[in-house]
Scaffold this active site. Structure first.
Site, mmCIF file in Angstrom:
data_model
loop_
_atom_site.group_PDB
_atom_site.id
_atom_site.type_symbol
_atom_site.label_atom_id
_atom_site.label_comp_id
_atom_site.label_asym_id
_atom_site.label_seq_id
_atom_site.Cartn_x
_atom_site.Cartn_y
_atom_site.Cartn_z
ATOM 1 N N ASN A 147 0.790 -1.231 0.000
ATOM 2 C CA ASN A 147 0.000 0.000 0.000
ATOM 3 C C ASN A 147 0.824 1.284 0.000
ATOM 4 O OD1 ASN A 147 0.728 -0.621 2.684
ATOM 5 N ND2 ASN A 147 -0.941 0.634 3.487
ATOM 6 N N GLU A 245 4.634 -3.736 12.092
ATOM 7 C CA GLU A 245 3.559 -2.746 11.979
ATOM 8 C C GLU A 245 2.413 -3.456 11.287
ATOM 9 O OE1 GLU A 245 3.259 -0.091 13.456
ATOM 10 O OE2 GLU A 245 5.340 0.297 14.027
ATOM 11 N N CYS A 279 -3.099 1.646 6.897
ATOM 12 C CA CYS A 279 -3.319 1.055 8.217
ATOM 13 C C CYS A 279 -3.748 2.139 9.205
ATOM 14 C CB CYS A 279 -2.090 0.312 8.690
ATOM 15 S SG CYS A 279 -0.602 1.272 8.620
ATOM 16 N N GLU A 457 8.918 3.020 14.590
ATOM 17 C CA GLU A 457 9.603 3.330 13.346
ATOM 18 C C GLU A 457 9.717 4.850 13.241
ATOM 19 O OE1 GLU A 457 9.059 0.453 10.042
ATOM 20 O OE2 GLU A 457 6.966 0.753 10.559
HETATM 21 N N1 LIG Z 1 -0.727 -2.611 8.149
HETATM 22 C C1 LIG Z 1 -0.496 -2.391 6.881
HETATM 23 O O1 LIG Z 1 0.177 -1.421 6.554
HETATM 24 C C2 LIG Z 1 -0.998 -3.318 5.867
HETATM 25 C C3 LIG Z 1 -1.999 -4.221 6.154
HETATM 26 N N2 LIG Z 1 -2.437 -5.060 5.198
HETATM 27 C C4 LIG Z 1 -3.524 -5.991 5.527
HETATM 28 O O2 LIG Z 1 -3.173 -7.261 5.091
HETATM 29 C C5 LIG Z 1 -4.160 -7.796 4.224
HETATM 30 C C6 LIG Z 1 -3.510 -8.683 3.210
HETATM 31 O O3 LIG Z 1 -2.525 -7.986 2.483
HETATM 32 P P1 LIG Z 1 -1.206 -8.734 2.058
HETATM 33 O O4 LIG Z 1 -0.420 -7.898 1.139
HETATM 34 O O5 LIG Z 1 -1.572 -10.091 1.595
HETATM 35 O O6 LIG Z 1 -0.434 -8.769 3.463
HETATM 36 P P2 LIG Z 1 0.700 -9.745 3.901
HETATM 37 O O7 LIG Z 1 0.918 -9.601 5.347
HETATM 38 O O8 LIG Z 1 0.461 -11.098 3.391
HETATM 39 O O9 LIG Z 1 1.963 -9.169 3.093
HETATM 40 C C7 LIG Z 1 2.928 -8.278 3.603
HETATM 41 C C8 LIG Z 1 4.311 -8.725 3.149
HETATM 42 O O10 LIG Z 1 4.629 -9.977 3.766
HETATM 43 C C9 LIG Z 1 5.014 -10.908 2.768
HETATM 44 N N3 LIG Z 1 4.741 -12.279 3.183
HETATM 45 C C10 LIG Z 1 3.649 -13.033 2.899
HETATM 46 N N4 LIG Z 1 3.786 -14.274 3.438
HETATM 47 C C11 LIG Z 1 4.979 -14.291 4.077
HETATM 48 C C12 LIG Z 1 5.687 -15.280 4.821
HETATM 49 N N5 LIG Z 1 5.191 -16.501 5.021
HETATM 50 N N6 LIG Z 1 6.876 -14.965 5.332
HETATM 51 C C13 LIG Z 1 7.394 -13.740 5.154
HETATM 52 N N7 LIG Z 1 6.788 -12.766 4.441
HETATM 53 C C14 LIG Z 1 5.595 -13.029 3.919
HETATM 54 C C15 LIG Z 1 4.213 -10.458 1.565
HETATM 55 O O11 LIG Z 1 4.672 -11.064 0.380
HETATM 56 P P3 LIG Z 1 3.733 -11.113 -0.929
HETATM 57 O O12 LIG Z 1 4.083 -9.914 -1.628
HETATM 58 O O13 LIG Z 1 4.101 -12.346 -1.674
HETATM 59 O O14 LIG Z 1 2.330 -11.156 -0.459
HETATM 60 C C16 LIG Z 1 4.403 -8.965 1.646
HETATM 61 O O15 LIG Z 1 5.673 -8.578 1.183
HETATM 62 C C17 LIG Z 1 -4.820 -6.566 3.662
HETATM 63 O O16 LIG Z 1 -6.091 -6.834 3.211
HETATM 64 C C18 LIG Z 1 -4.809 -5.665 4.844
HETATM 65 O O17 LIG Z 1 -5.881 -5.985 5.692
HETATM 66 C C19 LIG Z 1 -1.875 -5.062 3.949
HETATM 67 C C20 LIG Z 1 -0.901 -4.167 3.602
HETATM 68 C C21 LIG Z 1 -0.398 -3.210 4.543
HETATM 69 O O1 LIG Z 2 -0.947 7.393 7.117
HETATM 70 C C1 LIG Z 2 0.202 7.391 6.759
HETATM 71 O O2 LIG Z 2 0.794 8.407 6.406
HETATM 72 C C2 LIG Z 2 0.992 6.107 6.757
HETATM 73 C C3 LIG Z 2 0.128 4.910 6.631
HETATM 74 C C4 LIG Z 2 0.889 3.656 6.579
HETATM 75 O O3 LIG Z 2 2.040 3.612 6.852
HETATM 76 C C5 LIG Z 2 0.239 2.417 6.199
HETATM 77 O O4 LIG Z 2 -0.932 2.420 5.865
HETATM 78 O O5 LIG Z 2 0.929 1.381 6.191
#
Ligand SMILES: NC(=O)C1=CN([C@@H]2O[C@H](COP(=O)(O)OP(=O)(O)OC[C@H]3O[C@@H](n4cnc5c(N)ncnc54)[C@H](OP(=O)(O)O)[C@@H]3O)[C@@H](O)[C@H]2O)C=CC1
Ligand SMILES: O=C(O)CCC(=O)C(=O)O
Length: 476
Positions: A147, A245, A279, A457
């Protein structure tokens, strides 16, 4: 073909993926290789090999590299922003803002290289002097989500390098383009071979190999709760330092005395901009009963008027959702919310535009209660639950009734309530009359409860994760 950067060389692979534009699935942003587990091992070995010399590099050497990276990102922010908007779907101004933020982060940590020092204390024993210094951890694994494809990598890579660590970086498989562009800039910044490595590919292969390898001393991860918690358990068995995070279910409290225009603006920006894929998004809007009906009606009216479209179109306010599974998740939660008794006042539908893409209209779920799944679980899309509160105390209690604690906000003109909220909300970040999402680059970022694990962070507080403290006793 975009390759991985391993041990100071561009390394190919037969496993290649097409990076698609979520605003237009006919547009292939580029082809990017996926690393094998063996290539990840080579990257880790290169980082381990490079570390002794890099850990002793001069502050000037580190400053120069980080400053050069920051300058180039800032000079190319429009081009990098366009790439980001094309592959992730946030609007062009949002994406250019994110690219600029990444440049500023590298500049900030260039400065931190020069500012970070230790402490000297007298010993409690005669004739002894005590010195406390910070040293790098070794090889840091960086795993990032889709994201914020350039800002999140920047706020992990810059401090890792600034404090003398070597890096193995795995970006999200969905958005390799911005990560590759960042790595290409870093590859020309004068860092010795092996200090920084890019390993694009799947989490189940590349991420898993990083978590298992004992030569990675620490892992910083942003992503989903499930993946983060599994990673933590596996890494803890191997005594790795971990920083997570994770999600949020961030409350925005709107009191009867709020300035209505400010509150509507704050709610709409926080809940729906960047397509709600933050997030820090305001996914629970908790409104005091005196203004609940009027506020909710106006919120729905303005939300329905938001222009959803191609991220590169200057008229667009809300870009597409990042991919099909995320869109399905958004639709699912809108359905679940309604089944639980919430009223869908606007949006919540897949829509078509001129190009095939993942277009979804921002949704307002009114008459929501805090116990609904749609009010408790992270949706990660432009869906806001609007919950009624009896009074300020009730609003605060609802705001704190969540497993998460990342960001939070209140709209009020009362100093008394703003001050009380700042002190009593159980969240890492609290905003008064500003959106819960959108933060500065030079101050700490992170949450409480289920949202985060480990030190903060960003800002100078980042040193808590990226360094380890040494205490030295000297007898003169
Ligand atoms: N807090 C935040 O900032 C975020 C939260 N999310 C939440 O997560 C949900 C799913 O999103 P998603 O992108 O699938 O999130 P993930 O937690 O699956 O992905 C985050 C990162 O972890 C990697 N990853 C996946 N599986 C493993 C593993 N077994 N070991 C180590 N690393 C791994 C992913 O790789 P790969 O690219 O292959 O998936 C990606 O680079 C979203 O719908 C949302 O709810 C998502 C993005 C950001
Ligand atoms: O709100 C922001 O500026 C940062 C948000 C963020 O880091 C995230 O969604 O993972």
């Amino acid at each position: 073909m975009h390759k991985n950067w391993i041990a100071g060389e561009w390394v190919g692979s037969s496993n290649v993926q097409k990076n698609l534009n979520p605003s237009n699935l006919n547009d292939v942003v580029g082809e990017y290789v996926r690393a094998s587990a063996e290539q990840v091992e080579t990257a880790i070995e290169a980082a381990q090999h490079a570390w002794p010399a890099w850990s002793l590099s001069t502050p000037q050497q580190r400053f120069d590299a980080l400053d050069a990276i920051g300058s180039e990102i800032l000079a190319r922010k429009n081009e990098l922003g366009e790439l980001l908007a094309r592959e992730e779907g946030k609007t062009l101004p949002e994406a250019i803002g994110e690219a600029a933020r990444a440049g500023q982060i590298f500049k900030f940590f260039a400065g931190e290289v020069l500012r970070t020092g230790g402490e000297s204390l007298p010993s409690v024993r005669p004739g002894l002097q005590v010195e406390i210094s910070r040293e790098p951890l070794g090889v840091v694994g960086i795993i990032t989500p889709w994201n914020f494809p350039v800002a999140i990598p920047a706020w992990k890579i810059a401090p890792a390098l600034a404090y003398g660590n070597c890096v193995v970086f795995k970006p999200a498989d969905l958005v390799p383009g911005s990560a590759w562009a960042l790595a290409e800039i870093i590859s020309r910044s004068g860092l010795p071979a092996g200090v920084f490595n890019l390993v694009m590919g799947r989490g189940s292969v590349v991420g898993a190999a990083m978590v298992e390898d004992p030569r990675i001393n620490a892992i910083t991860f942003t992503g989903s709760v499930g993946t983060g918690r599994n990673l933590l358990n596996q890494a803890a068995e191997r005594q790795k330092k971990v920083q997570l995070e994770l999600g949020g279910k961030n409350p925005l409290v709107v009191l009867n005395d709020a300035d209505m225009e400010t509150a509507l603006d704050v709610a709409i920006q926080g809940a729906f901009y960047s397509t709600g894929q933050r997030c820090t998004a305001s996914s629970r809007i908790i409104v005091e009963q005196g203004i609940y009906d009027s506020f909710t009606q106006e919120l729905a009216k303005r939300t329905a008027a938001l222009r959803v479209g191609d991220a590169l179109n200057p008229d667009t306010q809300i870009g597409p959702v990042a991919d099909e599974s995320q869109l399905e998740q958004d639709l699912d939660y809108v359905r679940v919310g309604q089944e639980e008794g919430a009223a869908l006042l606007c949006g919540g539908e897949r829509v078509e535009r001129d190009t095939p893409g993942y277009y979804f209209t921002p949704a307002v779920l009114a008459n929501a209660t805090n116990d609904m799944r749609s009010s408790r679980e992270e949706i990660f899309g432009p869906v806001a639950s609007v919950i009624k509160a009896d009074d300020y105390d009730h609003a605060l209690a609802l705001a704190n009734d969540t497993e998460f604690g990342l960001s939070s906000g209140i709209c009020t003109t009362s100093l008394k309530h703003a001050s009380h909220f700042k002190r009593h909300i159980q969240a890492g970040m609290v905003m008064v009359n500003v959106p819960t999402a959108g933060v500065d680059y030079h101050v700490p970022f992170g949450g409480r409860k289920g949202s985060s694990y480990g030190p903060r962070e960003q800002g100078r507080y980042a040193q808590e994760f990226f360094t380890i403290v040494k205490t030295a006793y000297t007898k003169a």
